[in-house]
Design a protein around this motif. Structure first.
Motif, mmCIF file in Angstrom:
data_model
loop_
_atom_site.group_PDB
_atom_site.id
_atom_site.type_symbol
_atom_site.label_atom_id
_atom_site.label_comp_id
_atom_site.label_asym_id
_atom_site.label_seq_id
_atom_site.Cartn_x
_atom_site.Cartn_y
_atom_site.Cartn_z
ATOM 1 N N HIS A 17 0.825 -1.200 0.000
ATOM 2 C CA HIS A 17 0.000 0.000 0.000
ATOM 3 C C HIS A 17 0.866 1.260 0.000
ATOM 4 O O HIS A 17 1.742 1.401 0.860
ATOM 5 N N LEU A 18 0.591 2.169 -0.925
ATOM 6 C CA LEU A 18 1.289 3.449 -0.938
ATOM 7 C C LEU A 18 0.863 4.276 0.265
ATOM 8 O O LEU A 18 -0.342 4.479 0.491
ATOM 9 N N PRO A 57 -0.584 0.401 -10.291
ATOM 10 C CA PRO A 57 -0.972 -0.475 -9.176
ATOM 11 C C PRO A 57 -0.716 -1.953 -9.428
ATOM 12 O O PRO A 57 -0.676 -2.739 -8.481
ATOM 13 N N THR A 58 -0.501 -2.350 -10.678
ATOM 14 C CA THR A 58 -0.211 -3.770 -10.929
ATOM 15 C C THR A 58 1.130 -4.173 -10.331
ATOM 16 O O THR A 58 1.334 -5.351 -10.027
ATOM 17 N N VAL A 59 2.037 -3.215 -10.141
ATOM 18 C CA VAL A 59 3.315 -3.523 -9.480
ATOM 19 C C VAL A 59 3.053 -4.005 -8.062
ATOM 20 O O VAL A 59 3.627 -5.000 -7.617
ATOM 21 N N ARG A 60 2.161 -3.329 -7.358
ATOM 22 C CA ARG A 60 1.862 -3.721 -5.979
ATOM 23 C C ARG A 60 1.208 -5.108 -5.934
ATOM 24 O O ARG A 60 1.511 -5.909 -5.053
ATOM 25 N N CYS A 61 0.345 -5.397 -6.888
ATOM 26 C CA CYS A 61 -0.277 -6.735 -6.961
ATOM 27 C C CYS A 61 0.772 -7.804 -7.257
ATOM 28 O O CYS A 61 0.768 -8.880 -6.647
ATOM 29 N N ASP A 62 1.665 -7.512 -8.202
ATOM 30 C CA ASP A 62 2.718 -8.467 -8.549
ATOM 31 C C ASP A 62 3.670 -8.708 -7.378
ATOM 32 O O ASP A 62 4.124 -9.838 -7.157
ATOM 33 N N LEU A 112 12.002 11.995 -3.544
ATOM 34 C CA LEU A 112 11.838 10.694 -4.167
ATOM 35 C C LEU A 112 11.934 10.844 -5.675
ATOM 36 O O LEU A 112 11.658 11.923 -6.217
ATOM 37 N N GLY A 113 12.275 9.769 -6.365
ATOM 38 C CA GLY A 113 12.284 9.790 -7.814
ATOM 39 C C GLY A 113 10.863 9.912 -8.360
ATOM 40 O O GLY A 113 9.883 9.704 -7.648
ATOM 41 N N THR A 114 10.769 10.222 -9.630
ATOM 42 C CA THR A 114 9.475 10.445 -10.284
ATOM 43 C C THR A 114 8.499 9.302 -10.043
ATOM 44 O O THR A 114 7.312 9.521 -9.821
ATOM 45 N N TRP A 115 8.970 8.078 -10.092
ATOM 46 C CA TRP A 115 8.090 6.914 -9.990
ATOM 47 C C TRP A 115 8.204 6.200 -8.652
ATOM 48 O O TRP A 115 7.849 5.031 -8.548
ATOM 49 N N GLN A 116 8.701 6.881 -7.621
ATOM 50 C CA GLN A 116 8.900 6.228 -6.325
ATOM 51 C C GLN A 116 7.858 6.648 -5.298
ATOM 52 O O GLN A 116 7.451 7.812 -5.253
ATOM 53 N N GLY A 117 7.461 5.699 -4.480
ATOM 54 C CA GLY A 117 6.578 5.968 -3.358
ATOM 55 C C GLY A 117 6.938 5.052 -2.204
ATOM 56 O O GLY A 117 7.546 4.001 -2.384
ATOM 57 N N LEU A 118 6.547 5.467 -1.000
ATOM 58 C CA LEU A 118 6.774 4.679 0.207
ATOM 59 C C LEU A 118 5.602 3.722 0.390
ATOM 60 O O LEU A 118 4.445 4.145 0.343
ATOM 61 N N TYR A 119 5.902 2.442 0.561
ATOM 62 C CA TYR A 119 4.883 1.410 0.752
ATOM 63 C C TYR A 119 4.865 0.909 2.189
ATOM 64 O O TYR A 119 5.920 0.669 2.777
ATOM 65 N N LEU A 120 3.661 0.683 2.687
ATOM 66 C CA LEU A 120 3.453 -0.216 3.819
ATOM 67 C C LEU A 120 3.204 -1.582 3.205
ATOM 68 O O LEU A 120 2.286 -1.748 2.392
#
Length: 139
Positions: A17-18, A57-62, A112-120
């Motif tokens: 989760h972002l 969001p498919t990255v998080r699912c994968d 953060l980079g353009t495509w970066q986010g912090l995940y729980l």
């Protein structure tokens, strides 16, 4: 300047989760920092923190599917199953991913980079809220 605070994150279902925006919203002091570091540490052994893709969001699912292959529920060699079949796999996933992240602060923003986010990374099926300790150092 140093600041340290415990933040409570809302409960999440199992998955990745972002939480970037949630953390930023809880830290108005970030805007005051010209340069610094934000260190984020999770106080749990069945959840973790990582930085990864923030757009698709498919990255998080994968990620969730792949970690379920790495640490499957119900493996016959697990002895630690006191809290259910997701218990030991959650501890393994947490160890593999890690309990903390450090992010640079530049001009009042997380750098953060353009495509970066912090995940729980929530590894339990029925988790409660999670506590993170955030430490800001900078000027």
């Amino acid at each position: 300047m140093w600041l340290q605070r415990e933040l409570t994150l809302k409960p999440q279902r199992r998955g990745f989760h972002l939480i970037t925006d949630e953390v930023i919203a809880l830290l108005p002091e970030l805007r005051l920092m010209n340069v610094g570091l934000l260190h984020v540490f999770i106080q749990h052994t069945s959840a973790s923190l990582t930085i990864n893709e923030n757009a698709d969001p498919t990255v998080r699912c994968d990620m969730e599917r792949h970690f379920n292959v790495l640490a499957p529920e119900g493996a016959p060699y697990f002895k630690h199953t006191y809290e259910g079949p997701d218990d030991m796999p959650a501890h393994i996933k947490s160890t593999l991913i890690g309990a903390s992240q450090t992010i640079p602060i530049t001009a009042g923003r997380l750098n953060l980079g353009t495509w970066q986010g912090l995940y729980l990374c929530e590894h339990r099926d029925s988790a409660s809220s999670r506590t993170i300790v955030v430490t800001i150092q900078g000027e």
